[in-house]
Motif scaffolding. Structure first.
Motif, short mmCIF file in Angstrom:
data_model
loop_
_atom_site.label_atom_id
_atom_site.label_comp_id
_atom_site.label_asym_id
_atom_site.label_seq_id
_atom_site.Cartn_x
_atom_site.Cartn_y
_atom_site.Cartn_z
N VAL A 1 7.42 -3.90 0.61
CA VAL A 1 6.02 -4.25 0.40
C VAL A 1 5.16 -3.82 1.58
N ARG A 2 5.65 -4.03 2.80
CA ARG A 2 4.87 -3.62 3.98
C ARG A 2 4.73 -2.10 4.06
N ALA B 1 2.08 -1.15 1.63
CA ALA B 1 0.77 -1.45 2.21
C ALA B 1 0.40 -0.42 3.27
N GLY B 2 1.39 0.02 4.05
CA GLY B 2 1.15 1.04 5.06
C GLY B 2 0.71 2.36 4.45
N ALA B 3 1.27 2.70 3.29
CA ALA B 3 0.85 3.93 2.61
C ALA B 3 -0.62 3.84 2.22
N CYS B 4 -1.04 2.67 1.77
CA CYS B 4 -2.46 2.48 1.45
C CYS B 4 -3.32 2.62 2.70
N ALA B 5 -2.89 1.98 3.77
CA ALA B 5 -3.67 1.98 5.01
C ALA B 5 -3.79 3.37 5.62
N MET B 6 -2.77 4.21 5.45
CA MET B 6 -2.76 5.54 6.06
C MET B 6 -3.28 6.64 5.12
N GLU C 1 -3.10 3.49 -13.14
CA GLU C 1 -4.22 3.75 -14.05
C GLU C 1 -5.49 2.99 -13.65
N PRO C 2 -6.65 3.63 -13.82
CA PRO C 2 -7.91 2.92 -13.58
C PRO C 2 -8.02 1.77 -14.58
N GLY C 3 -8.54 0.66 -14.11
CA GLY C 3 -8.68 -0.51 -14.96
C GLY C 3 -7.43 -1.37 -15.02
N ASP C 4 -6.36 -0.93 -14.35
CA ASP C 4 -5.09 -1.66 -14.37
C ASP C 4 -4.50 -1.72 -12.96
N PRO C 5 -5.21 -2.37 -12.02
CA PRO C 5 -4.71 -2.41 -10.64
C PRO C 5 -3.37 -3.13 -10.55
N VAL C 6 -2.65 -2.84 -9.48
CA VAL C 6 -1.33 -3.44 -9.25
C VAL C 6 -1.36 -4.19 -7.93
N THR C 7 -0.41 -5.10 -7.77
CA THR C 7 -0.27 -5.79 -6.48
C THR C 7 0.58 -4.92 -5.55
N TYR C 8 0.56 -5.25 -4.26
CA TYR C 8 1.40 -4.54 -3.32
C TYR C 8 2.87 -4.66 -3.72
N SER C 9 3.28 -5.81 -4.22
CA SER C 9 4.67 -5.99 -4.66
C SER C 9 4.99 -5.04 -5.81
N ARG C 10 4.11 -4.97 -6.78
CA ARG C 10 4.33 -4.07 -7.92
C ARG C 10 4.30 -2.62 -7.47
#
Length: 192
Positions: A142-143, A146-151, A122-131
């Motif tokens: 977790v990696r 993070a890779g999904a975000c990077a790609m 949700e917007p306004g409720d960011p999460v950590t890579y762990s979450r």
């Protein structure tokens, strides 16, 4: 199956011939600089981001989805109009406007699922890579999360900017941490 999952599943099964028939691209101005969308003929976003270089966005798309032809068009072209309207509405304060825009990316099963999960943060409720890894069903990955975000080729529509480092820091962002910070601040201000 959710609409988001159907989009990714369909994308994974889509042949290159289906999506390379002639993508459209449009660039609009935003408070964070020029924003370009690359859209398949059926209106699905293939790539997007804060640049006026459509070729750099096309290069981010999966080879099986990469359009052979890309036509620059006006932002009222029926193929790009819904995506462009969603970006404008987002910046006008409707931070959920991007949610209904179809996105087509292709990758392996985990990454495709992880992109679907990103669209539920949700917007306004960011999460950590762990979450984010937990939400994607693989808490130890977790990696991979993070890779999904990077790609992610479809920035904003697949909101990888809503994922923070495990210590709460901003982490990286293809379009710069200043843009990421402004997006998070905008969403915190306008989230309902």
């Amino acid at each position: 199956m959710s609409a988001l999952t159907e989009t990714t599943t369909r994308a994974s099964a889509t042949t290159a011939a289906t999506t390379t028939a002639g993508a459209r691209t449009a660039t609009i101005g935003t408070p964070d600089g020029p924003f370009t969308v690359v859209v398949a003929p059926d209106g699905a976003v293939l790539a997007s981001g804060w640049t006026d270089d459509a070729a750099s966005l096309v290069a981010l798309t999966h080879p099986g989805l990469r359009p052979a032809e890309v036509v620059s068009t006006d932002d009222d072209d029926p193929a790009v109009a819904p995506a462009v309207a969603a970006v404008r509405a987002y910046y006008a304060g409707d931070v959920h406007a991007i949610d209904a825009v179809p996105v087509r990316q292709a990758s392996g099963p985990y990454r495709s699922h992880a992109w679907d999960v990103l669209r539920t943060v949700e917007p306004g409720d960011p999460v950590t890579y762990s979450r984010y890894a937990e939400l994607s069903g693989r808490p130890a990955a977790v990696r991979a999360a993070a890779g999904a975000c990077a790609m992610n080729a479809a920035a904003l529509f697949v909101p990888c900017h809503r994922v923070l480092r495990t210590d709460g820091g901003l982490g990286g962002f293809r379009y710069g941490v200043d843009v990421k910070r402004r997006l998070l601040d905008h969403e915190a201000e306008h989230a309902r």
